[in-house]
Design an enzyme around this catalytic site. Structure first.
Site, PDB file in Angstrom:
ATOM      1  N   VAL A  11       0.751  -1.292  -0.123  1.00 51.45           N
ATOM      2  CA  VAL A  11       0.033  -0.003   0.069  1.00 51.45           C
ATOM      3  C   VAL A  11       0.861   1.131   0.051  1.00 51.45           C
ATOM      4  CG1 VAL A  11      -1.781   1.137   1.389  1.00 51.45           C
ATOM      5  CG2 VAL A  11      -2.135  -1.194   1.263  1.00 51.45           C
ATOM      6  N   ILE A 130     -13.304   1.552  -1.979  1.00 52.99           N
ATOM      7  CA  ILE A 130     -14.562   1.783  -2.059  1.00 52.99           C
ATOM      8  C   ILE A 130     -14.920   2.949  -1.010  1.00 52.99           C
ATOM      9  CG2 ILE A 130     -17.171   0.855  -1.506  1.00 52.99           C
ATOM     10  CD1 ILE A 130     -16.124  -1.862  -1.629  1.00 52.99           C
ATOM     11  N   GLY A 181      -1.898 -14.675  -4.717  1.00 53.18           N
ATOM     12  CA  GLY A 181      -1.423 -13.409  -3.619  1.00 53.18           C
ATOM     13  C   GLY A 181      -2.710 -12.899  -3.008  1.00 53.18           C
ATOM     14  N   ASP A 195     -10.230 -10.225  10.298  1.00 54.45           N
ATOM     15  CA  ASP A 195     -10.053  -9.256   9.542  1.00 54.45           C
ATOM     16  C   ASP A 195     -11.618  -8.547   9.128  1.00 54.45           C
ATOM     17  OD1 ASP A 195      -8.566  -7.418   7.081  1.00 54.45           O
ATOM     18  OD2 ASP A 195     -10.133  -8.291   6.104  1.00 54.45           O
ATOM     19  N   LYS A 199     -13.231  -4.729  10.417  1.00 51.39           N
ATOM     20  CA  LYS A 199     -13.840  -3.584   9.961  1.00 51.39           C
ATOM     21  C   LYS A 199     -15.317  -3.291  10.228  1.00 51.39           C
ATOM     22  CE  LYS A 199     -10.944  -5.046   5.749  1.00 51.39           C
ATOM     23  NZ  LYS A 199     -10.889  -5.782   4.949  1.00 51.39           N
ATOM     24  N   GLY A 297      -6.130  -4.458  -2.377  1.00 52.48           N
ATOM     25  CA  GLY A 297      -5.240  -4.396  -3.587  1.00 52.48           C
ATOM     26  C   GLY A 297      -4.686  -2.882  -3.416  1.00 52.48           C
TER      27      GLY A 297
END
Lengths: 410, 410
Positions: A11, A130, A181, A195, A199, A297
């Site tokens: 990132v 998003i 990946g 995870d 969130k 991503g």
């Protein structure tokens, strides 16, 4: 305006790339001259065109009054928390993609930011590219948000999609996700639901105004889902998705959970496939709004971080709507007292009549190749503890409970 | 901070309702004391709990320096335009749900707002309660938006959904939409595509930075769609939706069009049904992001207007990212030069071989009850003018072209 980027992994390198790729546009949109002054990473990047910006000593950022915006893209709780806190206390705005940090320390960091009249932004921490954090507190400001439910983890959604579409086993789909990946070598944070839990904690905290901590949220992953369950979900009329969800209760409390769920084909969440995320927000005025896109991503996440940088550059003080209070660790009600419909899959003789006595009305499900001694059904709404007690009785009577999944209504 | 609401129709009364319902929250989120001082409407509302706020004379608002935010929810171009302009020139921020106004005069009104250091906000003008304007210019700020495509009109989407799901004729579905209050007595602005056209103009102007005017955008409605077309779309593997779309071309130009289109079942837009809207935004970093929700209706639209009021109350100056330049009326390229795949439905003998000579490779489609002399097929990518010329040749050879719909790829 000078910016520091802490971390140069996937990132972090994306942030630098997106920043310079859209450099002129960003200056126009922020109305400010901006540049990246430091990139903090312990590794060396001698080939980078920005190599002269790399530093290894955080105190250079902390003590440089020229640096007014810091992007934290290191991940993990430490030292990210310590660095972010120190930056905010020095009056620097911080933007981050670090969901672990926000889920654990969001209320505190937002308070420190407010005390120093700067901002702590984290659009990239949920849903990657998003837009969700800003729409929640800005665009939906005139709503009471009553419920949020989302496919918040792309890795598990990829695995489930492969199981549903190609009848691939969980193990094979996980292996493929690792090869592509999409999954880490140690995939537990994804497949065990942590995870997604982080969130939904961030979204629930923002929507309901009080910090919901990950340890308060009952979390189940997808490791127990089988192709038989997938087949019965199809017979029921839907698909299995890993859903993080939170709801405002009538008594002012909050329920929150992460678990797999049957989702009806007609739901907007049912068509969210592969590594995509989808987040449904239910407001009292606006009804259901759904946000869809790539939840992870390099470039999607980086673009959200850079948009936060631009917004921090424009800001003239702390955001008043991006905030929530500290929680006491008991914001979320006891999950065993919440209700759901359930799907069960059993081995061993059990008549429909016996099931009705235990679970109330049930609807039997079927699949191709169903063994004679396999039974599958969905119940009506039951309290979690009552469903668990009934399942216990089944076991006592000699049935093996092979699968149990909640049936959700989004 | 004193607010004036101009118009007390469906959306206007919703604005007052949502404002007072969320009053305490809104004050907290904006950090300001706020109240509605005037409601402008030519009609009398003696039963309203807010009857003492009603006025009929716009100049009271214009000349009251206490009023700093004006919500325009009258609709139509005049006198809305004149009032909004006057308010901005007096240094009042204006928020509106009026898509006709923004599509026709957006660039000018944004410029006037900027000159007076106030804001002109219009989140409610596209997608009702769906957050789209603010996500486009704030959250996706670090993207180059290359394409936008959306189901932007709930009325036509309701009609098409009835045709697809229940094989209802266009006429019956329209009648039902009128009975349910989804369509006006004169439904032409919806079914002829003008409403969708205004919305794609607003989105394209914001995304590409230059005003796209409705008269530049080739617009086709859904009045020619038949149940036969719906059946062939199903055989092709999708549904027919009315799609407003705009794209940045490689030479810097813009293409834009509103028309029905075949949309593949796998698309996120294919599952947007009934009165819901769905808007797909394609960014260079973030990929495809989709926003879904109720595109119209009293409370969703009103909640977006009120959220704009809150944002205007918080603002300390004009937004730098919510802006675009005036267009010269030729921002959009000649639609006949753009390309698409096409579906055609014909009556009269025409061999596959003859079709291939005219259109290049084609894929034949079939439906239950297909008459012997009916032919349906989809082409590969063709320029609009070439497709039209080929269709003209078909007609010259004695075929009747019963239907022609673009095949889209979203």
């Amino acid at each position: 305006m000078k910016i520091a980027v802490m971390g140069h992994g996937v990132v972090g390198s994306g942030v630098v790339e997106v920043f310079y790729q859209h450099y002129e546009n960003l200056k126009r949109k922020s109305g400010r001259e901006m540049d990246i002054k430091y990139i903090l990473d312990l590794r060396d990047f001698p080939e980078s065109p920005y190599r002269e910006k790399f530093i290894k000593d955080f105190s250079l950022i902390e003590n440089d009054p020229e640096v007014t915006i810091v992007a934290e893209v290191m991940g993990g709780l430490h030292p990210a928390y310590d660095y972010v806190r120190a930056c905010l206390e020095k009056g620097k705005s911080v933007v981050t993609s670090n969901k672990e940090l926000v889920a654990a320390k969001g209320a505190e960091l937002l308070r420190i930011a407010r005390e120093h009249n700067v901002n702590f932004f984290f659009e990239a921490s949920v849903g990657g590219g998003i837009p969700i954090i800003r729409p929640l507190h800005l665009c939906l400001a005139a709503n009471e948000i009553n419920e949020i439910a989302g496919i918040l983890n792309g890795t598990t959604n990829f695995i489930l999609t492969k199981m549903i579409r190609e009848s691939m086993s969980f193990e094979d789909a996980l292996k493929m996700a690792q090869e592509l990946g999409y999954a880490e070598r140690d995939p537990s944070a994804d497949v065990e639901g942590q995870d997604a839990c982080r969130k939904i904690c961030i979204l629930a905290s923002l929507a309901f105004g009080r910090h919901v901590y990950p340890q308060e949220v009952h979390t189940e992953g997808i490791t127990k889902i089988t192709l038989e369950d997938v087949a019965y979900a199809g017979n029921w009329g839907g698909v299995i998705k890993l859903i993080g969800r939170a709801r405002r209760l009538e008594d002012g409390g909050v329920s929150a959970m992460v678990s797999p769920g049957f989702i009806h084909f007609g739901s907007q969440l049912a068509s969210v496939d592969d590594v995509f995320n989808g987040i449904l927000v239910r407001g009292d005025a606006t009804g259901d709004v759904v946000f869809y896109g790539k939840g992870a991503g390099k470039l999607p996440t980086a673009s959200a971080v850079v948009a936060d940088i631009v917004d921090a550059a424009k800001a003239t003080g702390s955001s008043r709507s991006l905030c929530w209070e500290e929680g006491d660790g008991h914001t979320v009600c006891d999950w065993k007292e919440t209700s759901s419909a359930f799907y069960f899959r059993l081995r061993g003789g059990c008549s429909e009549e016996a099931l009705r006595r235990l679970f109330g009305p049930v609807k039997m499900l079927h699949r191709d190749g169903q063994p004679q001694d396999e039974t599958a059904f969905v119940t009506g709404m039951l309290k979690e503890k009552d469903a668990a007690a009934a399942a216990e009785q089944l076991r006592a009577s000699g049935c093996a409970v092979l699968g149990s999944i909640r049936v959700l209504d989004y």
